[in-house]
Design a protein around this motif. Sequence first.
Motif, PDB file in Angstrom:
ATOM      1  N   ASP A 191      35.109   0.990 -10.202  1.00  0.00           N
ATOM      2  CA  ASP A 191      35.098  -0.100 -11.165  1.00  0.00           C
ATOM      3  C   ASP A 191      34.840   0.528 -12.528  1.00  0.00           C
ATOM      4  O   ASP A 191      34.828   1.753 -12.657  1.00  0.00           O
ATOM      5  CB  ASP A 191      34.061  -1.185 -10.804  1.00  0.00           C
ATOM      6  CG  ASP A 191      32.651  -0.627 -10.659  1.00  0.00           C
ATOM      7  OD1 ASP A 191      32.241   0.203 -11.510  1.00  0.00           O
ATOM      8  OD2 ASP A 191      31.946  -1.009  -9.707  1.00  0.00           O
ATOM      9  N   LYS A 231      37.173  -3.767  -3.784  1.00  0.00           N
ATOM     10  CA  LYS A 231      36.148  -4.809  -3.776  1.00  0.00           C
ATOM     11  C   LYS A 231      34.870  -4.273  -3.137  1.00  0.00           C
ATOM     12  O   LYS A 231      34.329  -3.285  -3.589  1.00  0.00           O
ATOM     13  CB  LYS A 231      36.677  -6.081  -3.096  1.00  0.00           C
ATOM     14  CG  LYS A 231      37.820  -6.745  -3.863  1.00  0.00           C
ATOM     15  CD  LYS A 231      38.250  -8.055  -3.229  1.00  0.00           C
ATOM     16  CE  LYS A 231      39.322  -8.751  -4.053  1.00  0.00           C
ATOM     17  NZ  LYS A 231      39.767 -10.035  -3.457  1.00  0.00           N
ATOM     18  N   ASP A 232      34.387  -4.897  -2.068  1.00  0.00           N
ATOM     19  CA  ASP A 232      33.117  -4.497  -1.464  1.00  0.00           C
ATOM     20  C   ASP A 232      33.292  -3.619  -0.226  1.00  0.00           C
ATOM     21  O   ASP A 232      32.382  -3.506   0.592  1.00  0.00           O
ATOM     22  CB  ASP A 232      32.292  -5.734  -1.084  1.00  0.00           C
ATOM     23  CG  ASP A 232      31.845  -6.505  -2.308  1.00  0.00           C
ATOM     24  OD1 ASP A 232      31.542  -5.863  -3.334  1.00  0.00           O
ATOM     25  OD2 ASP A 232      31.792  -7.750  -2.251  1.00  0.00           O
ATOM     26  N   ASP A 270      45.025  -6.442  -8.527  1.00  0.00           N
ATOM     27  CA  ASP A 270      44.171  -7.570  -8.155  1.00  0.00           C
ATOM     28  C   ASP A 270      43.358  -7.305  -6.893  1.00  0.00           C
ATOM     29  O   ASP A 270      42.596  -8.156  -6.446  1.00  0.00           O
ATOM     30  CB  ASP A 270      44.990  -8.854  -7.992  1.00  0.00           C
ATOM     31  CG  ASP A 270      45.950  -8.825  -6.798  1.00  0.00           C
ATOM     32  OD1 ASP A 270      45.992  -7.800  -6.068  1.00  0.00           O
ATOM     33  OD2 ASP A 270      46.662  -9.827  -6.597  1.00  0.00           O
ATOM     34  N   GLU A 271      43.526  -6.117  -6.304  1.00  0.00           N
ATOM     35  CA  GLU A 271      42.800  -5.678  -5.113  1.00  0.00           C
ATOM     36  C   GLU A 271      43.004  -6.581  -3.902  1.00  0.00           C
ATOM     37  O   GLU A 271      42.157  -6.675  -3.032  1.00  0.00           O
ATOM     38  CB  GLU A 271      41.306  -5.540  -5.412  1.00  0.00           C
ATOM     39  CG  GLU A 271      40.999  -4.499  -6.472  1.00  0.00           C
ATOM     40  CD  GLU A 271      39.517  -4.247  -6.639  1.00  0.00           C
ATOM     41  OE1 GLU A 271      38.759  -5.211  -6.830  1.00  0.00           O
ATOM     42  OE2 GLU A 271      39.122  -3.064  -6.547  1.00  0.00           O
ATOM     43  N   GLU A 272      44.155  -7.213  -3.826  1.00  0.00           N
ATOM     44  CA  GLU A 272      44.505  -8.017  -2.661  1.00  0.00           C
ATOM     45  C   GLU A 272      45.465  -7.290  -1.737  1.00  0.00           C
ATOM     46  O   GLU A 272      45.587  -7.615  -0.566  1.00  0.00           O
ATOM     47  CB  GLU A 272      45.144  -9.344  -3.105  1.00  0.00           C
ATOM     48  CG  GLU A 272      44.216 -10.255  -3.892  1.00  0.00           C
ATOM     49  CD  GLU A 272      43.040 -10.757  -3.073  1.00  0.00           C
ATOM     50  OE1 GLU A 272      43.156 -10.831  -1.828  1.00  0.00           O
ATOM     51  OE2 GLU A 272      41.994 -11.083  -3.682  1.00  0.00           O
ATOM     52  N   THR A 291      44.994  -5.833   2.252  1.00  0.00           N
ATOM     53  CA  THR A 291      43.885  -4.886   2.347  1.00  0.00           C
ATOM     54  C   THR A 291      43.238  -4.855   3.729  1.00  0.00           C
ATOM     55  O   THR A 291      42.445  -3.950   4.012  1.00  0.00           O
ATOM     56  CB  THR A 291      42.816  -5.198   1.291  1.00  0.00           C
ATOM     57  OG1 THR A 291      42.408  -6.570   1.415  1.00  0.00           O
ATOM     58  CG2 THR A 291      43.361  -4.953  -0.111  1.00  0.00           C
TER      59      THR A 291
END
Length: 383
Positions: A191, A231-232, A270-272, A291
């Motif tokens: 990030d 993301k996480d 968009d990290e999808e 993902t």
Amino acid sequence: MKNQAWKLAIVPALLLTLAACSSNQAADPAVTPSPENTAAPVEASGQPTVQPTAQASATPAPATAPAASPVPVREITPYKNISITDWRDDKTVIVAKANEKLGPIQSGELAGSLPQSLYFFHLDTGEYELIVEKDNMMLGDATLSADNKFLLYSEFSLGDPAYIIMDLGGKKPFTIKSDATSGAMGAQWADKDTVIGPAYSGGAYTATTSAKIAPVEGLSGEGLIVVRQIKDKIYYTSNSSDTLQTLDLKTKEKAALKLQRVGGVYPSPDEEQMLVLQYKDAGQALLLSDTDGSNQRTLAEGAELGGVSWASDQRLVAYSIVSEANGKRSSTLYIYDLAADQSTEITAGNGNLTTAWSPSGRELAYTDWTEQGNNSGVVHLKY
């Protein structure tokens, strides 16, 4: 492994075999490189990879893609003897190039070569603006944080590269190394404030822009190869398994995805979704999937793939295919239009390729890494 490829590729005297503490930071006078304009399509190169080159021809997929609406390339502008690695804005790129103001490297395998420094290169004026230089060091692999406040780069003179994070406002760099990690084997932005990668001590590490370096709990001791955060979750492969696995940073749960023989992971903006490089018996494939590994779709297949990057609108994807025939290595740059389900050949070259999209997605920069030196180009689209 990309690190080894970089440090070999930047020195003409060394062979290219595989797929960021500074000083003297005074301003550098402007230099004009006299770029040449070339109408597209021309042709370009490929990204380093750990797999040996297969003796096979490369074929982008799908082979039945319609030819009526190719990616609209306006022109390609080449730039000699520089490596473009990222964009600050649509008119400014980050480049690595030989620094003639510094004396030659004094010792080691790079002795006699000019040090390589990092610059902002202004495409509209042709001027270079020094970012960081260091005696006896090759600097490269430079990428900006999402807010453009920090720079991640590598430095190398002897042995493995070290990775550095620098505050562009205060010019205060620090090396990603601690007692717990023994240094970084690789580094990627997770990030705008955090870098992640595999550690020499095993497992993965995180390094914040405030110089907090720590191992990732749940992955210690494992020899990791691919390490990316989406993301996480951390996505990784290890020396013991090339199946893509995930670690949930909240629950600490691990899971194996239905993706085997994975050599690279590239999250969408968009990290999808993600692009995945997958090894095949006869070469490699570039896959698109969600993902969680579902909805897999093959975009390209070839002897050796690389140069993978996403445009900001997620419609266009850049990649390269490298092939070898009769002892001669060649490579081709493609842009895949996901909406049209079509791949367009852009340019060709002789080495390995890395790519980077401009913030607007209207330009694509590439660097062709060869034994003879590194050259770059900017592909201008008609958007």
